[in-house]
Enzyme design. Structure first.
Site, short mmCIF file in Angstrom:
data_model
loop_
_atom_site.label_atom_id
_atom_site.label_comp_id
_atom_site.label_asym_id
_atom_site.label_seq_id
_atom_site.Cartn_x
_atom_site.Cartn_y
_atom_site.Cartn_z
N TRP A 131 0.83 -1.21 0.00
CA TRP A 131 0.00 0.00 0.00
C TRP A 131 0.86 1.25 0.00
O TRP A 131 0.36 2.36 -0.25
CB TRP A 131 -0.93 0.00 1.21
CG TRP A 131 -0.26 0.24 2.54
CD1 TRP A 131 0.83 -0.40 3.04
CD2 TRP A 131 -0.65 1.21 3.52
NE1 TRP A 131 1.15 0.09 4.29
CE2 TRP A 131 0.25 1.08 4.61
CE3 TRP A 131 -1.67 2.14 3.60
CZ2 TRP A 131 0.17 1.86 5.75
CZ3 TRP A 131 -1.76 2.93 4.75
CH2 TRP A 131 -0.84 2.79 5.79
N ASP A 132 2.16 1.10 0.27
CA ASP A 132 3.09 2.22 0.22
C ASP A 132 2.94 3.01 -1.08
O ASP A 132 3.00 4.24 -1.09
CB ASP A 132 4.55 1.72 0.29
CG ASP A 132 4.83 0.84 1.50
OD1 ASP A 132 3.91 0.14 1.95
OD2 ASP A 132 5.99 0.82 1.95
N GLU A 171 0.70 -2.04 12.59
CA GLU A 171 0.94 -3.48 12.57
C GLU A 171 1.42 -4.03 13.91
O GLU A 171 1.73 -5.21 14.01
CB GLU A 171 1.91 -3.82 11.44
CG GLU A 171 1.30 -3.57 10.07
CD GLU A 171 2.29 -3.61 8.93
OE1 GLU A 171 1.85 -3.74 7.78
OE2 GLU A 171 3.52 -3.50 9.19
N LYS A 189 2.81 1.38 16.01
CA LYS A 189 3.99 1.29 15.16
C LYS A 189 4.11 2.50 14.24
O LYS A 189 5.19 3.07 14.09
CB LYS A 189 3.91 0.02 14.30
CG LYS A 189 5.06 -0.13 13.30
CD LYS A 189 4.88 -1.37 12.44
CE LYS A 189 6.01 -1.49 11.40
NZ LYS A 189 5.82 -2.63 10.50
N GLN A 190 3.00 2.89 13.62
CA GLN A 190 3.05 3.93 12.58
C GLN A 190 1.70 4.61 12.48
O GLN A 190 0.71 4.16 13.04
CB GLN A 190 3.41 3.31 11.23
CG GLN A 190 2.37 2.30 10.75
CD GLN A 190 2.94 1.28 9.79
OE1 GLN A 190 3.97 0.67 10.06
NE2 GLN A 190 2.27 1.08 8.67
#
Length: 785
Positions: free
Chosen positions: A356-357, A499, A609-610
């Protein structure tokens, strides 16, 4: 450590350099100085070999599955850059003797790698070395190399072995059969190899041009062929003052190349054609080809993507050029069957797979800067529809369930099953995203929506875009589960962008993106039915529309809690205990939390995480949900502050989203601090940060943070909005984007926004809530902030 001060004059803020050689830290410069053109990616290993080096040449799209228990990956093709150099019969290495004035540098403007130094042998003999290299931007198949040696003190005998070495692997995994290799007309080398499972032919060619004191050497070289290797050996005696030059031109072609489609494929024809091509290139030589390459980069990259920043920190300008360089080098603009890997074409990590980046972090640059390339990248996803449908069926769903990791469009799900170590059990951890990280299907729908709004490309939508949105909506409609207690549909057992939280229910990002996907499909169905009834009948979505409408209306959408407006990341996140994250927030290496906790334990604490909820706010404000009561400016600020405190940014794609969010809520100094941290992911002093390859999403994020963050450019439901808030250290920024097929040039200071259009069509733009009509030029005074 990288040095940014070498560029002078016309090359100021154009050069990344390494001033000291370290055999223990080779990966940094190999990655950040990689060469590429979207077709091939060449890791910038030194010519002479070292123990810790990683020599990689990847050809985009040539995926192969080495064994049944392996996933498909880009194979590491034959190495052509290694030179085995001997001085008076002794192996040359910078680990021996003494070197001075060492410099390895990537000139971004010329897209050329140059390395030079003065070396004194253990016997006291002094030589000046200079190596240069490029990956041709116009002829995608060509790599050029040049080696120059000047004898400074004593007479020496210089010996070189140079050829094509197919003894390569991917971390020990062999992807090629033995193949054929030959020497043609005394000095042309050719090596053919075929992948073991996908049966893709690679044809490598190389030729050398040698000179002493500017006169071409006509003598014969020693010729050698061995298993998976063909090479020539050269020897020359040099007296003090003598100079030696060796040019090496290399081409690589494959049976999967797009230009092979025009005629029936024949390996023999490919071998003959590629050899004939190299003969013509030999006539031009390195310097003429390099000059043509430089001009191509200037015309097709730097003139097309002008980006100037006047900053008190000059590396800001360099970072933006670094971003533009790598975005160009990674983009397969020539072939809509190819995507962009998470490490681009710079390393073996993530096996060349697209995540998906691409859609969320990389594609926006191309949508607004190179729409044709953006269309190609989205067409790659369209070509993956059959495998997405297959994955949906295999998992008991309808429509298109996109692979979490996508390789060749027909390969299907390419996520490995097992990952790193569980620090508690000592066993390998299971990789769950390929099974339960489902938001990628909605991410792709969002990308289609963003592209359509920014470009107005109706032909793409009719051929590809509508179908992608309809099929992903069919998936979500089948994925929703009815909760009798809530009297709502929900989405359970997923992983969101964060994640560190596996097997959660009602991840806010996933639920809202699914909702958006369903509503978008409804909107597009209405548009198609009204404007193209025949196409509407072809898509056969009349019955599906009713299901989308019903289920979207009943889908559980997490609400902000009272009284602080925090949107729950999932059903349980806000009930989890907090821990002191101080040492992890200060970590110099990512994912250190896994040295203290295993995935199951991380799952049970408030740590992220992000960017997850913060990313959701950023995406939703570009959609028809922008005025939803859950996404107010107050809620945006509250959620940023709450989740930023709990986010470790252990993924390189995270920081730039927080840059944009921080700038939007008025945290200008912190936004710039985060921007600098994002730039240092690959460009920073950590000499191990990029060993596995470039952080492609972070590279795209640098551009996004500047344009969508500091310049405040946003598309919102097809309206172009610009709300600039430059960092204090920036006095001015200038850049270009495309909007609805028109080129717009922006010139922004803290006091004035100036937009110039090269088109003849009036464009409606909004700044701080006020609408303006732009025809040719527009100047808007900016309020203090």
């Amino acid at each position: 450590m990288l040095d940014y001060s070498l560029g002078q004059g016309a090359y100021e803020n154009w050069v990344l350099a390494e001033r000291d050689f370290s055999a223990l830290h080779l990966g940094k410069s190999e990655t950040v100085m990689m060469l590429g053109n979207g077709y091939l990616g060449l890791r910038s290993a030194t010519e002479e070999p070292y123990l810790n080096e990683q020599r990689n040449l990847f050809i985009n799209g040539t995926f192969n599955q080495a064994d049944k228990n392996e996933v498909t990956e880009l194979p590491n093709a034959a190495d052509t850059t290694r030179l085995d150099i001997r001085i008076d019969g002794q192996r040359f290495s910078l680990e021996f003797g003494n070197s001075e004035d060492y410099s390895k540098q990537l000139n971004l403007k010329n897209a050329e790698l140059i390395r030079s130094f003065v070396w004194t042998s253990p016997k006291g003999k002094e030589l000046q070395f200079r190596f240069s290299r490029f990956a041709f931007f116009d002829n995608l198949h060509l790599i050029g190399m040049k080696m120059e040696v000047e004898c400074l003190s004593h007479a020496v005998v210089l010996s070189i072995d140079s050829g094509i070495d197919a003894r390569m692997s991917n971390s020990g995994v062999q992807h090629f059969l033995e193949g054929d290799h030959r020497i043609i007309e005394e000095h042309f080398l050719q090596l053919t190899q075929t992948t073991t499972q996908s049966e893709i032919d690679f044809v490598h060619n190389a030729v050398h041009i040698l000179k002493i004191n500017d006169e071409r050497i006509t003598g014969k070289a020693d010729k050698d062929i061995d298993r998976r290797r063909v090479w020539l050996s050269f020897e020359a005696g040099l007296e003090p003052g003598d100079s030696f030059e060796m040019e090496k031109l290399i081409t690589v072609h494959t049976s999967r190349d797009k230009d092979r489609d025009a005629e029936p494929y024949s390996l023999m024809h490919l071998q003959k054609h590629s050899h004939a091509e190299l003969k013509k290139l030999e006539e031009k030589g390195y310097e003429k080809l390099a000059e043509s390459h430089r001009l191509a980069w200037q015309k097709k990259v730097w003139d097309e993507y002008p980006f100037e920043v006047e900053s008190e920190n000059p590396t800001d300008q360099l970072a933006l050029r670094f971003s533009l360089y790598h975005l160009t080098a990674m983009a397969p603009a020539h072939d809509d069957r190819l995507g962009i890997g998470a490490k681009a074409l710079s390393g073996e990590a993530y096996k060349g797979h697209s995540f998906w980046d691409t859609e969320i972090f990389i594609l926006p640059f191309f949508i607004f800067s190179a729409p044709e390339t953006a269309r190609s990248l989205l067409t790659y996803r369209y070509r993956g529809l059959p495998s997405a449908r297959r994955k949906a069926i295999e998992n008991g769903y309808a429509g298109a369930m996109y692979p979490w990791e996508m390789a060749w469009p027909t390969d299907g799900e390419a996520t490995p099953e097992w990952g790193g170590i569980d620090i508690v059990t000592g066993e390998r951890t299971k990789i769950w995203p390929g099974l339960i990280e489902h938001h990628i299907s909605a991410d792709i729908a969002f990308a289609v929506y963003q592209y359509a709004n920014a470009t107005g490309d109706k032909e793409f939508m009719e051929r590809y875009g509508y179908e992608m949105v309809f099929e992903t909506a069919r998936f979500w409609a089948s994925r929703l589960e009815w909760n009798e207690k809530r009297q709502q549909f929900e989405i359970t057992d997923v992983i969101g962008p964060d994640e560190y939280k596996e097997h959660v229910d009602n991840n806010a990002f996933t639920n809202y993106m699914a909702y958006f996907n369903l509503k978008l499909a409804m909107h597009y169905a209405e548009v198609v039915e009204k404007k193209n009834p025949e196409l509407f009948a072809k898509f056969d979505v009349e019955q599906a529309y009713c299901e989308w409408h019903s289920k979207a209306a009943q889908l559980h959408l997490p609400k902000p809690r009272e009284p602080d407006s925090i949107l729950p990341q999932d059903d349980t996140y806000l009930q989890l205990p907090d821990i002191d994250l101080g040492k992890y927030k200060k970590q110099k290496k990512s994912r250190t939390i896994y040295r203290d906790y295993n995935p199951e334990q991380v799952n049970r604490i408030q740590v992220t995480k992000q960017a997850d909820v913060v990313l959701l706010f950023y995406l939703m404000e570009q959609t028809f949900l922008k005025d939803d009561f859950r996404f107010t400016q107050q809620a945006k600020r509250a959620n940023f502050l709450y989740y930023e405190a709990r986010t470790l940014h252990d993924s390189s794609l995270s920081l730039t989203t927080h840059v944009i969010a921080a700038n939007d809520i008025g945290e200008y100094e912190y936004a710039y601090e985060l921007f600098r941290r994002a730039c240092l992911i690959d460009m920073g002093p950590n000499m191990d940060s990029s060993d596995d390859g470039i952080h492609a999403a972070a590279i795209g994020g640098i551009w996004k943070a500047a344009v969508f963050g500091f310049a405040g450019v946003r598309q919102s439901e097809g309206v172009l909005k610009i709300n600039p808030r430059l960092p204090v250290k920036w006095k001015r920024m200038q850049f270009r984007i495309y909007w609805q097929s028109q080129s717009l040039q922006f010139d922004i200071t803290d006091k004035l926004l100036k937009i110039t259009s090269e088109g003849n069509k009036s464009i409606h733009v909004e700044t701080d809530g006020t609408g303006y009509e732009l025809l040719h030029s527009l100047e808007i005074p900016l309020a203090d902030y």
